[in-house]
Design a protein around this motif. Structure first.
Motif, mmCIF file in Angstrom:
data_model
loop_
_atom_site.group_PDB
_atom_site.id
_atom_site.type_symbol
_atom_site.label_atom_id
_atom_site.label_comp_id
_atom_site.label_asym_id
_atom_site.label_seq_id
_atom_site.Cartn_x
_atom_site.Cartn_y
_atom_site.Cartn_z
ATOM 1 N N SER A 145 5.497 12.274 -2.362
ATOM 2 C CA SER A 145 4.744 13.468 -1.673
ATOM 3 C C SER A 145 3.437 12.304 -1.228
ATOM 4 C CB SER A 145 4.434 14.233 -2.886
ATOM 5 O OG SER A 145 3.279 14.932 -2.701
ATOM 6 N N ARG A 146 2.771 13.389 -0.185
ATOM 7 C CA ARG A 146 1.685 12.904 0.042
ATOM 8 C C ARG A 146 0.686 13.411 -1.243
ATOM 9 N NH1 ARG A 146 0.721 11.313 5.091
ATOM 10 N NH2 ARG A 146 2.521 11.909 6.741
ATOM 11 N N MET A 147 -0.552 12.667 -1.292
ATOM 12 C CA MET A 147 -1.298 12.723 -2.660
ATOM 13 C C MET A 147 -2.811 13.209 -2.164
ATOM 14 S SD MET A 147 0.255 9.657 -4.637
ATOM 15 C CE MET A 147 2.063 9.699 -4.813
ATOM 16 N N TYR A 148 -3.178 14.221 -2.618
ATOM 17 C CA TYR A 148 -4.538 14.988 -1.545
ATOM 18 C C TYR A 148 -5.596 14.730 -2.700
ATOM 19 C CZ TYR A 148 -1.007 16.478 1.508
ATOM 20 O OH TYR A 148 -0.162 16.796 2.609
ATOM 21 N N THR A 198 0.773 -1.122 -0.051
ATOM 22 C CA THR A 198 0.061 0.099 0.061
ATOM 23 C C THR A 198 0.849 1.209 -0.085
ATOM 24 O OG1 THR A 198 -0.044 -0.214 2.479
ATOM 25 C CG2 THR A 198 -2.039 -0.882 1.130
ATOM 26 N N ARG A 199 2.128 0.981 0.185
ATOM 27 C CA ARG A 199 2.983 2.315 0.471
ATOM 28 C C ARG A 199 4.002 2.511 -0.727
ATOM 29 N NH1 ARG A 199 2.842 4.508 5.337
ATOM 30 N NH2 ARG A 199 1.477 3.530 6.709
ATOM 31 N N PRO A 218 -11.020 19.992 4.036
ATOM 32 C CA PRO A 218 -9.485 19.964 3.115
ATOM 33 C C PRO A 218 -9.582 18.625 2.503
ATOM 34 C CG PRO A 218 -8.977 19.745 5.355
ATOM 35 C CD PRO A 218 -10.569 19.888 5.570
ATOM 36 N N PRO A 219 -8.680 18.659 1.336
ATOM 37 C CA PRO A 219 -8.527 17.239 0.711
ATOM 38 C C PRO A 219 -7.734 16.298 1.609
ATOM 39 C CG PRO A 219 -7.952 19.514 -0.848
ATOM 40 C CD PRO A 219 -8.269 19.973 0.783
ATOM 41 N N ARG A 220 -8.078 15.058 1.331
ATOM 42 C CA ARG A 220 -7.804 14.015 2.060
ATOM 43 C C ARG A 220 -6.579 13.260 1.315
ATOM 44 N NH1 ARG A 220 -12.584 10.355 3.935
ATOM 45 N NH2 ARG A 220 -12.999 12.518 4.811
ATOM 46 N N ASP A 221 -5.399 12.811 2.050
ATOM 47 C CA ASP A 221 -4.169 12.136 1.450
ATOM 48 C C ASP A 221 -4.637 10.574 1.446
ATOM 49 O OD1 ASP A 221 -1.646 11.326 1.148
ATOM 50 O OD2 ASP A 221 -1.276 10.979 3.232
ATOM 51 N N TYR A 222 -4.347 10.280 0.274
ATOM 52 C CA TYR A 222 -4.577 9.040 -0.226
ATOM 53 C C TYR A 222 -3.286 8.248 -0.918
ATOM 54 C CZ TYR A 222 -9.718 9.024 0.408
ATOM 55 O OH TYR A 222 -10.724 9.272 0.898
ATOM 56 N N SER A 223 -2.068 8.626 -0.275
ATOM 57 C CA SER A 223 -0.745 8.219 -0.832
ATOM 58 C C SER A 223 -0.604 6.994 -0.558
ATOM 59 C CB SER A 223 0.395 9.009 -0.370
ATOM 60 O OG SER A 223 0.296 9.148 0.955
ATOM 61 N N VAL A 224 -1.235 6.361 0.740
ATOM 62 C CA VAL A 224 -1.122 5.119 1.255
ATOM 63 C C VAL A 224 -2.501 4.387 0.670
ATOM 64 C CG1 VAL A 224 -1.211 3.359 3.400
ATOM 65 C CG2 VAL A 224 0.076 5.431 2.989
ATOM 66 N N VAL A 228 -4.794 9.069 -10.191
ATOM 67 C CA VAL A 228 -5.357 8.050 -9.287
ATOM 68 C C VAL A 228 -5.769 8.820 -8.049
ATOM 69 C CG1 VAL A 228 -4.410 5.834 -9.959
ATOM 70 C CG2 VAL A 228 -3.419 7.476 -8.204
ATOM 71 N N TRP A 229 -6.268 8.389 -7.121
ATOM 72 C CA TRP A 229 -6.781 9.058 -5.903
ATOM 73 C C TRP A 229 -5.659 9.871 -5.353
ATOM 74 C CZ3 TRP A 229 -11.328 8.589 -7.177
ATOM 75 C CH2 TRP A 229 -11.998 7.419 -7.785
ATOM 76 N N GLY A 230 -5.760 11.337 -5.551
ATOM 77 C CA GLY A 230 -4.728 12.236 -4.960
ATOM 78 C C GLY A 230 -3.436 12.486 -5.977
#
Length: 376
Positions: free
Chosen positions: A209-212, A202-203, A221-227, A305-307
């Protein structure tokens, strides 16, 4: 890039090359909470750019005589696409999105159904699937069970991630290994890419970067979906890469070093295809064609993809390239007429793309590629 960051993207980074000159730059934050800056060499989830890698792998099998472009997919995968559909849909139709098979994503993420009608859309299924392991077969079944979006072979085609999961199954059937392993060995390694891989968890490995994700204003605010477990998209959009690697990949591909010239010519035969955002693009076999008056014709792909969003384009002569990554997606809110509202980010990205492709301001903004990517 500073303009894109000021317009609202937390972080933007990329690489532009012109003949023997290369520029790398970044602006903004990889993490809005800590202020950690983005860097040009960061790894990124590159979304549907994965489709070019998958298409190149299929074309290698075509060159070896193991797959025929105009053969029915039912000849190879009778269990996956049975009956009349399997007899009518060819491998080429999967590659250029004229199969008529709809996208599975709205059915895999039920809380997204009804977009852009709000408040029906929510992030519930995104959150629920963060660690879920999807099987390609179950996603393909979702797409095949939905109402067709057209007759096989009809144009304009309709962009569908289901097509590229089927191509992943085709590669597995014909090579005796997983599609990801085949693509890694025969496309990624052949191109000499050092930071490109299918994730095995998942990582993301390495600096990133984090992906918002803003989800059209639902997440504020936007949510982080980098994981995230990328099994939901597999051979359609799961790759992690760097902007340097993407430029190298498209340079190698367009120079005939990943597939032969005949295969490349097939990949560059375009037809009109309706993207997921409703726009019409010129699509070949895993390649977009973008014509910019005054700058030339470019080939490549975009993805989200997400973010995470990415655009990678290479001029037909191979001498001008750009790959750009952003760490925010679906920033456009929806108005009462259910249309996505224009956002300053759209203009800032078009300005960046135009400058990156043209090196001056001769091309008109409306001729640059659109900021919104065509798919997860």
């Amino acid at each position: 890039m500073d303009g894109v960051h000021r317009a609202g993207i937390p972080g933007v980074y990329g690489e532009v090359s012109d003949a023997d000159r290369t520029w790398r730059g970044a602006s903004g934050f990889a993490d809005v909470r800590t202020g950690r800056p983005v860097r040009p060499d960061m790894r990124h989830r590159v979304g549907s750019i994965t489709k070019t890698f998958t298409a190149a792998a299929v074309m290698q099998q075509v060159e070896q005589g193991r797959i025929r472009l105009d053969a029915p997919i039912g000849d190879y995968l009778p269990e996956s696409v049975p009956g009349e559909r399997g007899r009518k849909i060819t491998v080429r139709m999967l590659l250029n999105n004229t199969s008529g098979i709809p996208d599975y994503i709205p059915y895999a993420f039920p809380s997204l159904q009804g977009f852009p009608s709000l408040p029906d859309v929510s992030a519930a299924s995104l959150d629920a699937s963060r660690f879920r392991q999807f099987r390609p077969a179950e996603l393909i079944e979702l797409g095949l069970a939905a109402p067709p979006v057209g007759e096989p072979g009809a144009t304009p085609g309709v962009y569908s991630n289901t097509n590229y999961l089927l191509l992943g199954q085709l590669l597995e059937k014909m090579t005796g290994t997983t599609a990801e392993a085949y693509i890694t060995r025969n496309v990624i390694e052949r191109a000499g890419l050092r930071h490109t891989e299918f994730p095995d968890g998942t990582r993301i490995k390495g600096p990133h970067s984090r992906m918002y994700e803003a989800l059209w204003g639902v997440l504020d605010p936007p949510r982080d979906y980098s994981v995230y477990n990328m099994s939901w998209t597999g051979t359609g959009a799961a790759l992690v890469s760097t902007m340097e690697d993407l430029n190298r990949f498209y340079a190698e591909l367009l120079d005939g070093r990943i597939v032969n010239r005949s295969s490349l010519a097939q990949m560059q035969r375009t037809i009109p295809v309706i993207a997921l955002d409703g726009s019409t693009i010129q699509y070949g076999l895993g390649l977009h064609k973008v014509a910019v008056p005054g700058c030339g014709t470019f080939w490549g792909h975009d993805g989200t993809v997400w973010g995470a969003g990415t655009m990678s384009l290479t001029r037909a002569d191979g001498k001008r390239q750009m790959s750009v990554a952003v760490n925010l997606q679906r920033w456009n809110k929806v108005d009462s007429s259910e249309k996505a509202q224009h956002h300053p980010i759209d203009d800032a990205l078009e300005t960046l793309y135009r400058e990156a492709m043209c090196g001056d301001h001769n091309a008109q903004a409306e001729n640059a590629p659109q900021a919104t990517a065509v798919a997860p």
